[in-house]
Scaffold this motif. Structure first.
Motif, PDB file in Angstrom:
ATOM      1  N   GLY A 216       0.933  -1.225  -0.024  1.00 30.64           N
ATOM      2  CA  GLY A 216       0.023  -0.066   0.013  1.00 30.64           C
ATOM      3  C   GLY A 216       0.764   1.457   0.080  1.00 30.64           C
ATOM      4  N   ILE A 217       1.841   1.464   0.896  1.00 30.54           N
ATOM      5  CA  ILE A 217       2.379   2.766   1.097  1.00 30.54           C
ATOM      6  C   ILE A 217       3.304   2.744  -0.124  1.00 30.54           C
ATOM      7  N   GLY A 218       4.143   1.485  -0.358  1.00 28.36           N
ATOM      8  CA  GLY A 218       5.303   1.555  -1.322  1.00 28.36           C
ATOM      9  C   GLY A 218       4.500   1.932  -2.694  1.00 28.36           C
ATOM     10  N   ASN A 219       3.394   1.264  -3.096  1.00 26.63           N
ATOM     11  CA  ASN A 219       2.874   1.491  -4.221  1.00 26.63           C
ATOM     12  C   ASN A 219       2.508   3.181  -4.335  1.00 26.63           C
ATOM     13  N   PHE A 220       1.805   3.644  -3.379  1.00 26.77           N
ATOM     14  CA  PHE A 220       1.271   5.242  -3.444  1.00 26.77           C
ATOM     15  C   PHE A 220       2.465   5.872  -3.669  1.00 26.77           C
TER      16      PHE A 220
END
Length: 99
Positions: free
Chosen positions: A80-84
């Protein structure tokens, strides 16, 4: 007569306090500076350049640190955070013309 002597002493003490206060405020230097407008302009010019360089260098360092932090966060592969963050960085790079 004693009353006049007391008033004179009181006035002398008050004048000494005033002179000391004006000296601590550096009024004479300020008045001297105001008599030379070219010097005021030069000092303000140098101060403006210093502030501008300080802001530019500070902002560059802060953004570089933030960018490095975000890149390391991407490498952790947190769902979630990495993709965002990757998407945000991709958008920023597109706006800057890198892609």
């Amino acid at each position: 007569m004693e009353n006049e002597g007391d008033k004179t002493t009181f006035m002398a003490v008050q004048m000494e306090k005033l002179v000391h206060h004006l000296e601590t405020m550096r009024i004479a230097e300020y008045v001297e500076l105001m008599e030379r407008p070219a010097r005021v302009i030069f000092l303000n010019f140098v101060a403006g350049i210093s502030r501008g360089l300080g802001i530019a260098i500070g902002a560059t360092l802060i953004f570089a640190i933030m960018l490095e932090f975000l890149r390391r966060l991407i490498l952790l592969h947190i769902p979630g955070i990495g993709n965002f963050i990757a998407e945000v960085m991709h958008i920023v790079e597109m706006k800057n013309g890198k892609f």
